[in-house]
Design a protein around this motif. Sequence first.
Motif, PDB file in Angstrom:
ATOM      1  N   GLY A  54      49.307  94.567  85.660  1.00 13.82           N
ATOM      2  CA  GLY A  54      50.197  95.822  85.533  1.00 13.82           C
ATOM      3  C   GLY A  54      50.912  96.030  86.829  1.00 13.82           C
ATOM      4  O   GLY A  54      50.751  95.410  87.740  1.00 13.82           O
ATOM      5  N   VAL A  60      49.690 100.594  85.471  1.00  8.10           N
ATOM      6  CA  VAL A  60      49.850 100.919  84.080  1.00  8.10           C
ATOM      7  C   VAL A  60      50.297  99.346  83.649  1.00  8.10           C
ATOM      8  O   VAL A  60      51.183  98.518  84.349  1.00  8.10           O
ATOM      9  N   LYS A  91      51.707  97.608  80.057  1.00 13.20           N
ATOM     10  CA  LYS A  91      52.084  97.932  78.738  1.00 13.20           C
ATOM     11  C   LYS A  91      51.518  96.709  77.723  1.00 13.20           C
ATOM     12  O   LYS A  91      51.737  95.537  78.112  1.00 13.20           O
ATOM     13  N   GLN A  92      50.953  97.219  76.689  1.00  9.69           N
ATOM     14  CA  GLN A  92      50.440  96.407  75.730  1.00  9.69           C
ATOM     15  C   GLN A  92      51.249  96.766  74.498  1.00  9.69           C
ATOM     16  O   GLN A  92      51.297  97.671  73.657  1.00  9.69           O
ATOM     17  N   SER A 110      46.344 104.376  73.641  1.00 11.16           N
ATOM     18  CA  SER A 110      46.588 104.061  74.945  1.00 11.16           C
ATOM     19  C   SER A 110      45.091 103.921  75.664  1.00 11.16           C
ATOM     20  O   SER A 110      44.208 104.574  74.863  1.00 11.16           O
ATOM     21  N   ASN A 163      49.741 101.904  76.163  1.00 12.28           N
ATOM     22  CA  ASN A 163      49.449 101.459  77.582  1.00 12.28           C
ATOM     23  C   ASN A 163      48.027 101.499  78.174  1.00 12.28           C
ATOM     24  O   ASN A 163      47.439 102.284  77.294  1.00 12.28           O
ATOM     25  N   TYR A 169      46.099 102.213  81.294  1.00  7.87           N
ATOM     26  CA  TYR A 169      46.149 103.056  82.622  1.00  7.87           C
ATOM     27  C   TYR A 169      44.882 102.919  83.406  1.00  7.87           C
ATOM     28  O   TYR A 169      43.924 103.194  82.764  1.00  7.87           O
ATOM     29  N   VAL A 218      56.560 106.926  82.256  1.00  8.75           N
ATOM     30  CA  VAL A 218      55.669 106.587  81.247  1.00  8.75           C
ATOM     31  C   VAL A 218      55.171 108.119  80.608  1.00  8.75           C
ATOM     32  O   VAL A 218      54.731 108.349  79.635  1.00  8.75           O
TER      33      VAL A 218
END
Length: 119
Positions: free
Chosen positions: A20, A32, A34-35, A41, A79, A81, A110
């Motif tokens: 991340g 963060v 990103k998936q 999330s 995402n 976090y 984001v």
Amino acid sequence: MRTLKRLKKNQDFQVVFKEGKSFANRQFVVYVLKQNGKPYSRLGLSVSKKLGNAVMRNHIKRYIKEIFRELSDRLEIGNDYVIISRKPVSIMTHQEMQASLIHVLRKAQVLMDRHGVLR
């Protein structure tokens, strides 16, 4: 309000740390990751023992989770976090924490504004 699932396993935290991107201010560090393709999330919290006893650390975690629940409609979907709290957080009010987290999430790009535009 969308659901925010929690990151709980050390392996999940390590993936976010390794792959991340991090964004920080004086109070928080936010990682963060990103998936792609996830409809939700996930949030992971790290509050050091240097910030106080268990009561204080749980208090800080509750505030952060509540702030994320309030912002969940404005956060980018899918995402992971991880939020790391720094020393000044232990003496901040809920409103100060919220302003600081919003600042970091805007830096991370984001957080959407009220019109649905990422900023």
